[in-house]
Design an enzyme around this catalytic site. Sequence first.
Site, PDB file in Angstrom:
ATOM      1  N   HIS A  71       0.766  -1.266  -0.147  1.00 35.50           N
ATOM      2  CA  HIS A  71       0.095   0.068  -0.131  1.00 35.50           C
ATOM      3  C   HIS A  71       0.846   1.186  -0.044  1.00 35.50           C
ATOM      4  O   HIS A  71       1.926   1.319   0.261  1.00 35.50           O
ATOM      5  CB  HIS A  71      -0.784  -0.200   1.157  1.00 35.50           C
ATOM      6  CG  HIS A  71      -1.893  -1.031   1.156  1.00 35.50           C
ATOM      7  ND1 HIS A  71      -3.029  -1.015   1.923  1.00 35.50           N
ATOM      8  CD2 HIS A  71      -2.235  -1.988   0.092  1.00 35.50           C
ATOM      9  CE1 HIS A  71      -3.634  -2.276   1.798  1.00 35.50           C
ATOM     10  NE2 HIS A  71      -3.454  -2.778   0.527  1.00 35.50           N
ATOM     11  N   CYS A  88      -2.318  -1.002   7.510  1.00 37.52           N
ATOM     12  CA  CYS A  88      -1.734   0.317   7.447  1.00 37.52           C
ATOM     13  C   CYS A  88      -2.049   1.210   8.685  1.00 37.52           C
ATOM     14  O   CYS A  88      -0.963   1.743   9.137  1.00 37.52           O
ATOM     15  CB  CYS A  88      -2.066   1.070   6.192  1.00 37.52           C
ATOM     16  SG  CYS A  88      -1.327   0.400   4.618  1.00 37.52           S
ATOM     17  N   GLU A 133       0.658   3.946   1.925  1.00 35.21           N
ATOM     18  CA  GLU A 133       1.417   4.307   3.301  1.00 35.21           C
ATOM     19  C   GLU A 133       2.539   3.390   3.624  1.00 35.21           C
ATOM     20  O   GLU A 133       3.611   3.808   4.099  1.00 35.21           O
ATOM     21  CB  GLU A 133       0.218   3.863   4.282  1.00 35.21           C
ATOM     22  CG  GLU A 133      -0.989   4.592   3.944  1.00 35.21           C
ATOM     23  CD  GLU A 133      -2.076   3.640   3.298  1.00 35.21           C
ATOM     24  OE1 GLU A 133      -1.678   3.091   2.206  1.00 35.21           O
ATOM     25  OE2 GLU A 133      -3.160   3.426   3.892  1.00 35.21           O
ATOM     26  N   CYS A 164      -6.105   1.090   5.209  1.00 40.55           N
ATOM     27  CA  CYS A 164      -6.527  -0.300   5.766  1.00 40.55           C
ATOM     28  C   CYS A 164      -6.288  -0.511   7.285  1.00 40.55           C
ATOM     29  O   CYS A 164      -5.282   0.226   7.822  1.00 40.55           O
ATOM     30  CB  CYS A 164      -6.334  -1.256   4.884  1.00 40.55           C
ATOM     31  SG  CYS A 164      -4.580  -1.668   5.175  1.00 40.55           S
TER      32      CYS A 164
END
Length: 153
Positions: free
Chosen positions: A77, A108, A79, A105
């Site tokens: 992801h 993260c 992040e 999410c």
Amino acid sequence: MRPDWDEYFLKIAELVSERATCLRRKVGAVLVKDKRILATGYNGAPSGFKHCEETGCLREKLKIPSGERHELCRGLHAEQNAIIQAAYHGVNIKGSTLYITNHPCSICAKMIVNAGIEKVVISGYYPDKFAEEILKEGKIKMEHYKKDQKNNT
């Protein structure tokens, strides 16, 4: 009109998202401290791996709904990539703000808490109530940026 700081960094996150190689969602993230960019990240396969654009989307093939079974994906992801880039280059992100084009999410969210990020500013939505609970319990300040609001000018 000159953008406020939140709009400025979210526009940069949007530009960063254009590098994403995910077939489902393009996400960009920018880590900022004292109005200075520390690191950026976008979602996609690890360095040196074939991108989902080449291999196809495993999650689509398995018909996995958005927000579920994050481990069944070739990509990282945005992040995660921003946090990893900072670590890779020895950049301290404790006390920083994360600007991101979608809500984090739950995976993260846990990384954000442990990385010492203090605030997350998002411009989009992602369906993960558990992530919201993690960020709240971790005392992470959350802001949903709306273009008509003025912050940190």
